[in-house]
Design an enzyme around this catalytic site. Structure first.
Site, short mmCIF file in Angstrom:
data_model
loop_
_atom_site.label_atom_id
_atom_site.label_comp_id
_atom_site.label_asym_id
_atom_site.label_seq_id
_atom_site.Cartn_x
_atom_site.Cartn_y
_atom_site.Cartn_z
N ASP A 160 2.89 2.56 -0.32
CA ASP A 160 2.06 1.37 -0.18
C ASP A 160 1.83 0.81 -1.59
O ASP A 160 1.03 1.35 -2.35
CB ASP A 160 0.72 1.70 0.47
CG ASP A 160 0.85 2.06 1.95
OD1 ASP A 160 1.92 2.56 2.35
OD2 ASP A 160 -0.12 1.82 2.70
N LYS A 228 1.02 -5.66 4.32
CA LYS A 228 -0.29 -5.05 4.52
C LYS A 228 -1.36 -5.95 3.91
O LYS A 228 -1.18 -6.48 2.82
CB LYS A 228 -0.29 -3.66 3.86
CG LYS A 228 -1.61 -2.91 3.91
CD LYS A 228 -1.44 -1.53 3.27
CE LYS A 228 -2.76 -0.80 3.09
NZ LYS A 228 -2.58 0.52 2.44
N LYS A 264 0.39 -4.25 8.69
CA LYS A 264 -0.67 -3.25 8.60
C LYS A 264 -1.96 -3.90 8.11
O LYS A 264 -2.12 -4.13 6.92
CB LYS A 264 -0.27 -2.12 7.65
CG LYS A 264 -1.35 -1.04 7.47
CD LYS A 264 -0.88 0.05 6.53
CE LYS A 264 -1.99 1.04 6.19
NZ LYS A 264 -1.55 2.11 5.27
#
Length: 328
Positions: A160, A228, A264
Site C-alpha cells: 500500500d 485506495k 479500497k
C-alpha cells in the site's frame, strides 16, 4: 454525471504511451476527463445508502464484508505480540464460530511483515505492508523504493503506497506517474511474480472530486492493482461520495482499457451498516464483478468487531456485546 472517458490508444507497447509521453500530454488527458458534478455525486451516494437489505441478503453481506477486511494496525506502539494477536484474529475472527470467514489481509508497517507472515502461514490471509514513507509520502525516491523492496523481501503479498500529494496538487502528474511505475517495479519478487500494488490518494487532501477522478485514472494508467482512498491518518478519510467517484473510475477504465482495478476505502468505516452501504454502491455502480475480496476491500481496525456483533445477532438472536470480541 457523465461516465464517458477520453479514448485510449492501445496500439503501442504500453496501453498509455500516447497519454504519458510528456507532462503536457498527461495533463491534457487528465484534464480532459469529465468533471464530477459534486451535488449529483453526493445525492447519488446518499440515495444508494438508503437501500433496504433483507435478512438473507444481509447475512450474505456481513460475511462478504468480513472477507473483504484488511485488518489494520499502523501505530508507532505496535509490538510483535500485538500483530501476532491481530494475525490470529484475522484467521479466526470469531473463535467460538468456525463458520465465520477469515479476513482478506492483515495490514502493518513493513518491519512487522515477517512476524505476521509467520503466524498466517498458508492460511490464505494476505499480508499487506504500507510503504513509500507512509503516511506522508515525503521522502527521496531511493528511500521509497528501498521501503517497498524490504517489505516484499520480508514476504508482503500486497504493498500500500502513498502518492506525493504535494506533487499531484502542484500539477506534477508525470512525477507521480513515474513514482507509481517505479514502485510497481519494486514489487517484483525473485521468482518473477509481483506483490499487488495499492495506491493511496489521501482523498481528504485532494480537495475536489475532480482531483479524485484524475488521481484514479493516473494511478490506473501507471499500473495500480487497487486504488485506495486514505491512510486513515487524515480526516475526512473514506466517504461514500469519494468512493463513488473511484468506483465509477474503475468501471470506466475497464470499459476503455479492458482491465479491472480494485478499490479500497479506508479510514472511518466503523459499522456493519456503513459497510453494507458501500457494498450496495459497488454492486449498483460497477456491478457484481467487484463484489469479491480480489477487487474490493475495507481498510479498517474497528469495523470487524461490529460486523462480528451483527453476525452473532443474526445467528443467535441476541447481541454478544462489544467486549465479547478482542479489541484491536
Amino acid at each position: 454525471m457523465s461516465s464517458t472517458s477520453p479514448t485510449i490508444d492501445r496500439a503501442s507497447g504500453s496501453p498509455f504511451d500516447d497519454v504519458t509521453a510528456s507532462e503536457a500530454s498527461l495533463r491534457r488527458f487528465l484534464h480532459g476527463l469529465p468533471g464530477v458534478d459534486q451535488v449529483g455525486a453526493e445525492a447519488r451516494a446518499a440515495a444508494l445508502g438508503t437501500r433496504s437489505i433483507k435478512t438473507t441478503a444481509k447475512a450474505h453481506a456481513l460475511d462478504l464484508a468480513i472477507r473483504m477486511v484488511d485488518l489494520t494496525t499502523l501505530e508507532g506502539q505496535d509490538t510483535p505480540g500485538k500483530v501476532r494477536a491481530l494475525a490470529a484474529k484475522a484467521m479466526r475472527p470469531d473463535p467460538a464460530d468456525p463458520t465465520c470467514p477469515q479476513v482478506a489481509a492483515v495490514c502493518v508497517y513493513g518491519d512487522m511483515v515477517a512476524t505476521v507472515k509467520e503466524v498466517l502461514g498458508s492460511s490464505g490471509v494476505h499480508v499487506a505492508a504500507v510503504a513509500t514513507a507512509f503516511p506522508s509520502g515525503r521522502a527521496a525516491m531511493d528511500v521509497k523504493l528501498a521501503d517497498t523492496r524490504d517489505a516484499v523481501a520480508a514476504g508482503a503479498d500486497e504493498i500500500d503506497m502513498v502518492i506525493d500529494r504535494g506533487a499531484f496538487l502542484s500539477g506534477r502528474y508525470l512525477q507521480v506517474f513515474d513514482e507509481i511505475v517505479a514502485v510497481r517495479q519494486a514489487c517484483a519478487r525473485a521468482d518473477g511474480s509481483s506483490a499487488h500494488l495499492k495506491v493511496i490518494f489521501e482523498t481528504g487532501e485532494l480537495q475536489t472530486y475532480d482531483n479524485v477522478r484524475r488521481a484514479s485514472w493516473l494511478a490506473m494508467m501507471a499500473g495500480a492493482d487497487f486504488i485506495k482512498t486514505s491512510t486513515g491518518k487524515v480526516q475526512p478519510a473514506a466517504t461514500l461520495p469519494v468512493t463513488l467517484v473511484m468506483v465509477e473510475a474503475v468501471r470506466d477504465f475497464r470499459e476503455q482499457a479492458g482491465q479491472m482495478v480494485g478499490v479500497k476505502p479506508a479510514g472511518g468505516i466503523r459499522t456493519a451498516k456503513d459497510a453494507i452501504k458501500y457494498l450496495v454502491m459497488v454492486n449498483e455502480v460497477a456491478g457484481p464483478d467487484w463484489l469479491t475480496p480480489e477487487w474490493f476491500r475495507f481498510g479498517a481496525s474497528t469495523l470487524l468487531n461490529d460486523l462480528l456483533m451483527q453476525r452473532t445477532k443474526m445467528t443467535t438472536g441476541r447481541y454478544s456485546g462489544p467486549d465479547y470480541f478482542t479489541l484491536d
